[in-house]
Design an enzyme around this catalytic site. Structure first.
Site, PDB file in Angstrom:
ATOM      1  N   ASP A 225       3.186  -8.471  -7.239  1.00 25.44           N
ATOM      2  CA  ASP A 225       2.566  -6.702  -6.873  1.00 25.44           C
ATOM      3  C   ASP A 225       1.527  -6.744  -7.848  1.00 25.44           C
ATOM      4  OD1 ASP A 225       2.164  -3.742  -6.791  1.00 25.44           O
ATOM      5  OD2 ASP A 225       4.526  -3.437  -6.814  1.00 25.44           O
TER       6      ASP A 225
ATOM      7  N   HIS B 193       5.153  -6.280  -3.108  1.00 23.78           N
ATOM      8  CA  HIS B 193       5.242  -4.358  -3.581  1.00 23.78           C
ATOM      9  C   HIS B 193       5.932  -3.837  -1.972  1.00 23.78           C
ATOM     10  CE1 HIS B 193       4.343  -0.406  -4.773  1.00 23.78           C
ATOM     11  NE2 HIS B 193       3.885   0.238  -3.269  1.00 23.78           N
TER      12      HIS B 193
ATOM     13  N   SER C 277       7.509   3.190  -5.472  1.00 20.59           N
ATOM     14  CA  SER C 277       5.559   3.040  -5.184  1.00 20.59           C
ATOM     15  C   SER C 277       5.777   4.449  -6.240  1.00 20.59           C
ATOM     16  CB  SER C 277       5.169   2.887  -4.087  1.00 20.59           C
ATOM     17  OG  SER C 277       3.361   2.814  -4.395  1.00 20.59           O
TER      18      SER C 277
END
Length: 316
Positions: A255, A285, A163
Protein backbone atom coordinates in the site's frame (compact mmCIF):
# COMPACT_ATOMS: atom_id res chain seq x y z
CA UNK A 1 10.51 -12.64 -7.81
CA UNK A 2 13.94 -11.10 -7.17
CA UNK A 3 15.21 -10.26 -3.72
CA UNK A 4 14.38 -6.60 -4.34
CA UNK A 5 10.80 -7.14 -5.50
CA UNK A 6 7.96 -7.07 -2.96
CA UNK A 7 6.05 -10.25 -2.21
CA UNK A 8 2.67 -10.26 -3.97
CA UNK A 9 0.22 -13.02 -3.10
CA UNK A 10 -0.94 -15.06 -6.11
CA UNK A 11 -4.62 -14.14 -5.76
CA UNK A 12 -3.68 -10.46 -5.45
CA UNK A 13 -1.41 -10.65 -8.50
CA UNK A 14 -4.23 -12.12 -10.58
CA UNK A 15 -6.42 -9.14 -9.67
CA UNK A 16 -3.65 -6.65 -10.41
CA UNK A 17 -3.10 -8.28 -13.80
CA UNK A 18 -6.83 -7.96 -14.53
CA UNK A 19 -6.83 -4.27 -13.58
CA UNK A 20 -3.79 -3.64 -15.76
CA UNK A 21 -5.51 -5.34 -18.71
CA UNK A 22 -8.58 -3.13 -18.23
CA UNK A 23 -6.34 -0.05 -18.54
CA UNK A 24 -8.86 2.38 -17.06
CA UNK A 25 -8.18 6.13 -17.06
CA UNK A 26 -6.58 7.70 -13.97
CA UNK A 27 -8.82 9.56 -11.54
CA UNK A 28 -7.39 12.93 -12.53
CA UNK A 29 -8.61 12.36 -16.10
CA UNK A 30 -12.29 11.72 -15.30
CA UNK A 31 -15.09 13.77 -13.81
CA UNK A 32 -16.00 13.50 -10.15
CA UNK A 33 -19.23 11.73 -11.10
CA UNK A 34 -17.29 9.22 -13.17
CA UNK A 35 -14.75 8.68 -10.38
CA UNK A 36 -17.49 8.01 -7.86
CA UNK A 37 -19.25 5.66 -10.26
CA UNK A 38 -16.03 3.78 -10.97
CA UNK A 39 -15.39 3.27 -7.23
CA UNK A 40 -18.85 1.82 -6.77
CA UNK A 41 -18.41 -0.38 -9.86
CA UNK A 42 -15.03 -1.66 -8.63
CA UNK A 43 -16.46 -2.81 -5.32
CA UNK A 44 -19.56 -4.26 -6.98
CA UNK A 45 -17.31 -6.31 -9.26
CA UNK A 46 -14.60 -7.27 -6.78
CA UNK A 47 -16.24 -7.65 -3.36
CA UNK A 48 -18.11 -10.66 -2.00
CA UNK A 49 -21.93 -10.49 -2.14
CA UNK A 50 -23.80 -8.77 0.67
CA UNK A 51 -24.97 -10.92 3.55
CA UNK A 52 -28.64 -11.27 4.31
CA UNK A 53 -29.37 -9.70 7.68
CA UNK A 54 -32.41 -9.32 9.90
CA UNK A 55 -32.13 -5.53 9.74
CA UNK A 56 -30.76 -3.21 7.07
CA UNK A 57 -32.34 0.18 7.63
CA UNK A 58 -31.58 3.69 6.42
CA UNK A 59 -31.69 6.43 9.06
CA UNK A 60 -30.58 10.03 9.50
CA UNK A 61 -29.17 12.02 12.39
CA UNK A 62 -28.65 15.76 12.89
CA UNK A 63 -25.35 17.14 11.64
CA UNK A 64 -23.56 20.48 11.50
CA UNK A 65 -24.80 21.14 7.95
CA UNK A 66 -28.09 19.21 7.91
CA UNK A 67 -29.12 15.61 8.34
CA UNK A 68 -26.44 12.93 7.94
CA UNK A 69 -27.54 9.70 6.21
CA UNK A 70 -26.78 6.51 8.13
CA UNK A 71 -27.43 2.82 7.58
CA UNK A 72 -28.08 0.35 10.41
CA UNK A 73 -27.09 -3.30 9.97
CA UNK A 74 -27.87 -6.09 12.42
CA UNK A 75 -27.98 -9.87 12.17
CA UNK A 76 -30.61 -9.88 14.96
CA UNK A 77 -34.03 -8.26 15.16
CA UNK A 78 -33.53 -7.47 18.84
CA UNK A 79 -30.65 -7.71 21.26
CA UNK A 80 -29.60 -6.79 24.77
CA UNK A 81 -27.50 -3.74 25.54
CA UNK A 82 -24.02 -3.95 24.09
CA UNK A 83 -21.41 -2.36 21.85
CA UNK A 84 -22.33 -0.72 18.56
CA UNK A 85 -19.87 -0.57 15.68
CA UNK A 86 -19.67 2.78 13.89
CA UNK A 87 -18.26 2.46 10.35
CA UNK A 88 -16.66 5.22 8.26
CA UNK A 89 -16.10 4.43 4.59
CA UNK A 90 -12.97 5.01 2.53
CA UNK A 91 -12.54 6.93 -0.70
CA UNK A 92 -10.17 9.77 0.11
CA UNK A 93 -13.04 11.87 1.53
CA UNK A 94 -13.96 12.48 -2.14
CA UNK A 95 -15.56 9.26 -3.40
CA UNK A 96 -17.45 6.52 -1.55
CA UNK A 97 -20.81 6.32 0.18
CA UNK A 98 -23.13 3.88 1.95
CA UNK A 99 -23.38 1.73 -1.18
CA UNK A 100 -19.67 1.37 -1.96
CA UNK A 101 -19.13 -0.32 1.42
CA UNK A 102 -22.54 -1.96 1.82
CA UNK A 103 -21.30 -5.52 1.29
CA UNK A 104 -18.43 -5.04 3.72
CA UNK A 105 -20.76 -3.62 6.39
CA UNK A 106 -23.05 -6.64 6.10
CA UNK A 107 -20.00 -8.87 6.59
CA UNK A 108 -18.90 -6.95 9.68
CA UNK A 109 -22.38 -7.16 11.21
CA UNK A 110 -22.68 -10.88 10.48
CA UNK A 111 -19.19 -11.89 11.63
CA UNK A 112 -19.04 -9.68 14.72
CA UNK A 113 -22.68 -10.31 15.70
CA UNK A 114 -22.99 -6.66 16.65
CA UNK A 115 -25.02 -3.78 15.21
CA UNK A 116 -23.17 -1.67 12.66
CA UNK A 117 -24.05 1.93 11.79
CA UNK A 118 -22.40 3.28 8.62
CA UNK A 119 -21.97 7.05 8.32
CA UNK A 120 -22.49 8.80 4.96
CA UNK A 121 -20.46 11.94 5.67
CA UNK A 122 -20.18 14.94 3.33
CA UNK A 123 -17.63 14.64 0.53
CA UNK A 124 -15.11 17.05 -0.98
CA UNK A 125 -14.77 19.14 -3.05
CA UNK A 126 -18.38 20.13 -2.34
CA UNK A 127 -17.53 20.04 1.38
CA UNK A 128 -13.74 20.11 1.94
CA UNK A 129 -11.81 19.44 5.16
CA UNK A 130 -12.90 19.22 7.94
CA UNK A 131 -16.57 18.71 6.93
CA UNK A 132 -16.31 14.90 6.75
CA UNK A 133 -14.74 14.69 10.20
CA UNK A 134 -17.35 17.02 11.68
CA UNK A 135 -20.11 14.78 10.31
CA UNK A 136 -18.41 11.61 11.56
CA UNK A 137 -18.04 13.05 15.07
CA UNK A 138 -21.63 14.35 15.17
CA UNK A 139 -23.01 11.00 13.99
CA UNK A 140 -20.90 9.07 16.48
CA UNK A 141 -22.05 11.21 19.40
CA UNK A 142 -25.65 10.71 18.27
CA UNK A 143 -25.19 6.93 18.11
CA UNK A 144 -23.57 6.96 21.56
CA UNK A 145 -26.64 8.68 22.98
CA UNK A 146 -28.72 5.57 22.25
CA UNK A 147 -31.48 7.27 20.25
CA UNK A 148 -34.81 5.49 19.91
CA UNK A 149 -34.35 5.27 16.14
CA UNK A 150 -31.62 2.65 16.61
CA UNK A 151 -33.84 0.40 18.70
CA UNK A 152 -30.75 -0.71 20.59
CA UNK A 153 -29.28 0.15 23.98
CA UNK A 154 -25.66 1.19 23.52
CA UNK A 155 -23.07 0.27 26.16
CA UNK A 156 -19.94 1.26 24.21
CA UNK A 157 -18.65 2.11 20.76
CA UNK A 158 -16.34 0.34 18.33
CA UNK A 159 -14.99 2.78 15.72
CA UNK A 160 -13.84 1.23 12.44
CA UNK A 161 -13.05 2.53 8.98
CA UNK A 162 -10.89 1.90 5.96
CA UNK A 163 -8.42 4.35 4.40
CA UNK A 164 -9.99 7.83 4.77
CA UNK A 165 -12.44 6.11 7.10
CA UNK A 166 -9.47 4.80 9.09
CA UNK A 167 -8.36 8.40 9.48
CA UNK A 168 -11.89 9.29 10.62
CA UNK A 169 -11.95 6.46 13.18
CA UNK A 170 -8.74 7.76 14.75
CA UNK A 171 -9.73 11.43 14.67
CA UNK A 172 -13.22 10.81 16.09
CA UNK A 173 -11.67 8.63 18.78
CA UNK A 174 -9.37 11.52 19.69
CA UNK A 175 -12.31 13.93 19.82
CA UNK A 176 -14.20 11.56 22.14
CA UNK A 177 -11.12 11.08 24.29
CA UNK A 178 -10.92 14.85 24.78
CA UNK A 179 -14.67 15.31 25.25
CA UNK A 180 -16.38 12.01 26.06
CA UNK A 181 -19.62 10.92 24.44
CA UNK A 182 -22.50 9.32 26.33
CA UNK A 183 -20.73 5.93 26.27
CA UNK A 184 -17.01 5.10 26.00
CA UNK A 185 -15.07 3.91 22.97
CA UNK A 186 -14.17 0.29 23.71
CA UNK A 187 -12.05 -0.24 20.60
CA UNK A 188 -10.90 1.58 17.48
CA UNK A 189 -9.95 -0.27 14.29
CA UNK A 190 -8.28 1.90 11.63
CA UNK A 191 -7.75 -0.26 8.51
CA UNK A 192 -4.98 0.91 6.14
CA UNK A 193 -5.51 4.41 7.56
CA UNK A 194 -4.08 7.74 6.48
CA UNK A 195 -2.66 8.86 9.82
CA UNK A 196 0.56 10.71 9.01
CA UNK A 197 1.53 12.64 5.90
CA UNK A 198 2.10 9.87 3.36
CA UNK A 199 3.62 12.13 0.72
CA UNK A 200 7.34 11.44 0.50
CA UNK A 201 7.22 8.18 2.47
CA UNK A 202 9.13 5.11 1.31
CA UNK A 203 5.94 3.15 0.70
CA UNK A 204 4.49 5.98 -1.37
CA UNK A 205 7.47 5.83 -3.71
CA UNK A 206 7.70 2.03 -3.84
CA UNK A 207 4.01 1.47 -4.58
CA UNK A 208 3.24 4.69 -6.43
CA UNK A 209 1.57 2.90 -9.35
CA UNK A 210 0.21 -0.53 -10.17
CA UNK A 211 -1.05 -1.49 -6.69
CA UNK A 212 -4.74 -0.38 -6.75
CA UNK A 213 -4.25 2.92 -4.89
CA UNK A 214 -1.79 5.17 -6.72
CA UNK A 215 0.22 8.23 -5.80
CA UNK A 216 -1.70 10.17 -8.46
CA UNK A 217 -5.00 9.17 -6.85
CA UNK A 218 -3.81 10.33 -3.43
CA UNK A 219 -2.78 13.67 -4.94
CA UNK A 220 -6.23 13.87 -6.58
CA UNK A 221 -7.92 13.30 -3.21
CA UNK A 222 -5.74 15.89 -1.46
CA UNK A 223 -6.44 18.45 -4.17
CA UNK A 224 -10.17 18.15 -3.52
CA UNK A 225 -10.19 17.51 0.25
CA UNK A 226 -7.72 20.33 1.02
CA UNK A 227 -6.53 19.01 4.39
CA UNK A 228 -4.69 21.34 6.73
CA UNK A 229 -1.63 19.25 7.54
CA UNK A 230 -0.92 21.27 10.67
CA UNK A 231 -4.29 20.10 12.11
CA UNK A 232 -4.51 16.79 13.96
CA UNK A 233 -7.90 16.20 12.31
CA UNK A 234 -5.94 15.73 9.08
CA UNK A 235 -2.75 14.22 10.54
CA UNK A 236 -3.74 12.49 13.81
CA UNK A 237 -0.19 11.39 14.62
CA UNK A 238 0.43 15.05 15.54
CA UNK A 239 -1.29 14.50 18.89
CA UNK A 240 -1.73 11.09 20.52
CA UNK A 241 -4.30 11.54 23.31
CA UNK A 242 -3.49 9.98 26.68
CA UNK A 243 -6.98 8.43 26.75
CA UNK A 244 -6.65 6.68 23.39
CA UNK A 245 -8.78 3.51 23.57
CA UNK A 246 -7.50 0.01 22.80
CA UNK A 247 -6.58 0.00 19.13
CA UNK A 248 -6.19 -2.53 16.33
CA UNK A 249 -4.17 -1.01 13.47
CA UNK A 250 -4.26 -2.88 10.15
CA UNK A 251 -2.01 -2.13 7.18
CA UNK A 252 -1.39 -3.77 3.79
CA UNK A 253 2.19 -4.46 2.78
CA UNK A 254 1.73 -3.26 -0.86
CA UNK A 255 0.00 0.00 0.00
CA UNK A 256 1.41 3.45 -0.84
CA UNK A 257 0.09 4.69 2.53
CA UNK A 258 1.36 1.63 4.43
CA UNK A 259 4.00 3.68 6.26
CA UNK A 260 1.32 6.12 7.46
CA UNK A 261 -0.42 3.28 9.31
CA UNK A 262 2.92 2.06 10.62
CA UNK A 263 3.63 5.58 11.90
CA UNK A 264 0.39 5.60 13.87
CA UNK A 265 1.03 2.16 15.34
CA UNK A 266 4.50 3.29 16.41
CA UNK A 267 3.13 6.49 17.93
CA UNK A 268 0.52 4.75 20.06
CA UNK A 269 3.07 2.10 21.07
CA UNK A 270 5.39 4.86 22.28
CA UNK A 271 2.46 6.39 24.20
CA UNK A 272 1.76 3.08 25.94
CA UNK A 273 -1.63 2.50 24.31
CA UNK A 274 -3.06 -1.03 24.46
CA UNK A 275 -2.86 -2.05 20.83
CA UNK A 276 -2.34 -4.75 18.23
CA UNK A 277 -0.68 -4.18 14.87
CA UNK A 278 -1.44 -6.42 11.89
CA UNK A 279 0.24 -5.96 8.52
CA UNK A 280 -1.37 -8.19 5.90
CA UNK A 281 1.39 -9.44 3.63
CA UNK A 282 1.20 -9.55 -0.15
CA UNK A 283 -1.99 -7.50 -0.56
CA UNK A 284 -2.82 -3.95 -1.55
CA UNK A 285 -4.88 -1.10 -0.23
CA UNK A 286 -8.63 -1.87 -0.32
CA UNK A 287 -8.17 -5.62 0.18
CA UNK A 288 -11.17 -5.64 2.55
CA UNK A 289 -13.43 -4.75 -0.39
CA UNK A 290 -11.90 -7.22 -2.86
CA UNK A 291 -12.97 -10.54 -1.34
CA UNK A 292 -14.53 -11.97 -4.52
CA UNK A 293 -11.63 -11.00 -6.79
CA UNK A 294 -8.99 -11.80 -4.15
CA UNK A 295 -10.43 -14.82 -2.30
CA UNK A 296 -7.76 -14.87 0.40
CA UNK A 297 -8.94 -11.45 1.56
CA UNK A 298 -11.89 -13.15 3.25
CA UNK A 299 -9.51 -14.96 5.57
CA UNK A 300 -7.59 -11.72 6.15
CA UNK A 301 -10.80 -10.02 7.19
CA UNK A 302 -11.76 -12.91 9.48
CA UNK A 303 -8.36 -12.62 11.18
CA UNK A 304 -9.16 -8.96 11.88
CA UNK A 305 -12.59 -9.90 13.29
CA UNK A 306 -11.04 -12.57 15.53
CA UNK A 307 -8.63 -10.02 17.00
CA UNK A 308 -11.46 -7.49 17.45
CA UNK A 309 -13.46 -10.09 19.41
CA UNK A 310 -10.45 -10.95 21.54
CA UNK A 311 -9.77 -7.31 22.37
CA UNK A 312 -13.43 -6.59 23.17
CA UNK A 313 -13.62 -9.64 25.44
CA UNK A 314 -10.37 -8.63 27.16
CA UNK A 315 -11.78 -5.17 27.86
CA UNK A 316 -15.09 -6.36 29.28
Amino acid sequence: MSANEPFVRADMQAFLDMLAAMDGPPLADVTLEEARGAYLALHAMADAPARELAIIKDLTCPGPAGDIPLRLYDARDTREAGPIITFYHGGGFVIGDLNTHHNLCTEIAAQMDLPVVAVDYRLAPEAPFPAAIEDCEAATRWIASGPAELGREVSSLVLIGDSAGGNASIVVSQALAAKPAAVPVALQVPIFPLASDAIGSASMEEFSDGFVLTKASIEFFELHYQPDKSDRRAIPTLAIHQNTPPTLVVTASLDPIRDSGRDYAAAIAAAGVDHTFIEVKGVTHSFANLRKAVPGAQGDLERIFAQMKFMLESAS
